[in-house]
Design an enzyme around this catalytic site. Structure first.
Site: not given
Ligand code: IMP
Length: 436
Positions: A13, A16, A40-41, A141, A236, A316, A426
């Protein structure tokens, strides 16, 4: 032309997908070489890249979000072909759904190649994962990733190429399903599955992508010989690597640099840039040691500011401070030539920011990352506290525009790792970056 690897440097996470999407503007191929729908991208496009969402009047459209799970994130660009290499485990139901969604967003058919040797993740895999208890023991997952890779290692897995031979496919599927049904004779969900029906359904689904099943090893090596630009998108991350990560709290594939050799058939020496992607802090989903985890209000604040909830599962994420011991390890095992630092804006508002530079283990100072869980679990981070900043960063586009304390933060990481940080993100949009 370069072959570029984009690899997660922490526990996943790291952002990427965004980086791959940005780099892929100029790429010929974007390749996934490991994992499956556990990834999950998330890509947010503020501007239309090439074809995506251009309105009838040719004007710019609003920000759009797409969540990739199987298809590499470069696929939003028209000139970039997507390759699903043999190191993946592919759920055909999810593949068809994602292809449809992507086609709708692009307004055109994506160019996609699927390895004939990629394994299929089938409906019994998530059930088996649940029954075995690994889902709850490791907090996976729940997509069935472990069982699918285990079938591969046990040499009973079904591959994309099997879809080209319907009779054989049906027989093989029946044999594997029967094996699992024998182990859990009383489980209704598993017993309800019928091999013939399932095979028929999957073969029908495969009509949507059967002509895309090819020898991707030859395809990619030929492309390299022709000087094409290829991006390898890791799913991952290093600390979730089956061998190099925090076993057993890892995934079942190889998200590190070696995974490109084994999972795509491209020799690692052909990869000229190895970009590690790291958040400016650290997160982890699921169980397992996490020395710099910030419990309490600091962790909650990072989670809220960074919107740290799983793209795939909505869980979370556990949040904590930057861990340079772990990052040095990731740089070493992958041979990062550079680092992309994401979500620096999330650190705005802290008076001081702790960064772990070593660990203390039973009174000893450790500079090297221990991958033995029993040791890592008892390591305490030794923090260097850096001054924080209060200015928002989301409009900065040059390094010199960052507050002095943020610049100092970036430089400390470069000094500790001995590699340059070439990109700083950013904000979530594809325009909120500084390139150096
Ligand atoms: P699995 O890959 O579903 O078997 O899960 C194994 C571990 O890896 C669990 O702790 C998951 O939370 C974690 N994991 C798997 N994929 C991702 C990802 O894309 N991002 C972050 N964590 C992941």
């Amino acid at each position: 032309m370069p072959a570029v690897a984009v690899l997660g440097a922490q526990w996943g996470d790291e952002g990427k997908g965004k980086l791959v999407h940005l780099l892929a503007r100029d790429a010929d191929y974007c390749v996934r070489f490991n994992g499956g729908t556990n990834a999950g991208h998330r890509v947010v496009t503020s501007r239309v890249p090439t074809v995506v969402g251009v309105g009838a009047n040719g004007g710019e459209t609003e920000a759009q979000e797409f969540k990739f799970h199987l298809i590499p994130a470069g696929a939003l660009h028209e000139g970039c072909a997507a390759v699903l290499a043999h190191g993946m485990v592919i759920d055909p139901y999810a593949l068809v759904a994602e292809l449809e969604a992507l086609k709708e967003l692009r307004g055109s058919e994506p160019e996609i190649y699927i390895s004939s040797n990629a394994h299929l993740l089938l409906p019994y895999h998530p059930i088996v994962e649940r029954l075995e208890g690994s889902q709850s023991a490791l907090d996976t997952t729940a997509k069935g990733i472990g069982p699918a890779y285990r079938d591969k290692a046990a040499r009973i897995g079904l591959r994309m190429s099997d879809l080209l031979f319907p009779q054989r496919f049906t027989e093989k599927l029946a044999a594997v399903l029967e094996r699992y049904q024998r182990i859990w004779p009383d489980h209704p969900e598993l017993q309800r599955l019928r091999a013939q029906e399932l095979a028929h359904e999957i073969l029908r689904l495969a009509e949507g992508f059967r002509d895309r099943i090819v020898d991707t090893v030859r395809l990619l090596n030929d492309a390299l010989d022709q000087n094409k630009y290829i991006i390898f998108e890791g799913a991952q991350a290093t600390l979730l690597d089956l061998d190099l990560g925090t076993y057993p709290y890892v995934t079942s594939s190889t998200p590190t640099i070696g995974g490109i050799g084994s999972g795509a058939g491209v020799p690692p020496q052909k990869i000229s840039r190895v970009i590690g992607v790291a958040k400016a802090y650290t997160t982890r989903v699921g169980l397992g040691p996490f020395p710099t985890e910030a419990l309490g209000s600091a962790g909650d604040r990072l989670r809220a500011a960074g919107q740290e909830f799983g793209t795939t599962t909505g869980r979370p994420r556990r949040c904590g401070w930057l861990d340079l011991v772990a990052l040095r390890y990731a740089a070493m095992v992958n041979g990062f030539t550079e680092l992309a630092l994401t979500k620096l804006d999330v650190l705005t508002g802290f008076d001081e920011i702790p960064v772990a530079t070593s660990y203390r283990y039973h009174g000893r100072v450790l500079h090297d990352f221990p991958t033995v869980c029993e040791i890592l679990q008892e390591c305490e981070p030794v923090y260097e506290k850096l001054p924080g900043w209060h200015e928002p960063l989301s409009d900065c586009r040059e390094f010199s525009e960052l507050p002095r304390a943020a610049q100092q933060y970036v430089r400390l990481i470069e000094d500790e790792l001995g590699i340059p940080i070439t990109m700083i993100s950013v904000g979530p949009s594809d325009e909120q970056n500084l390139w150096r």
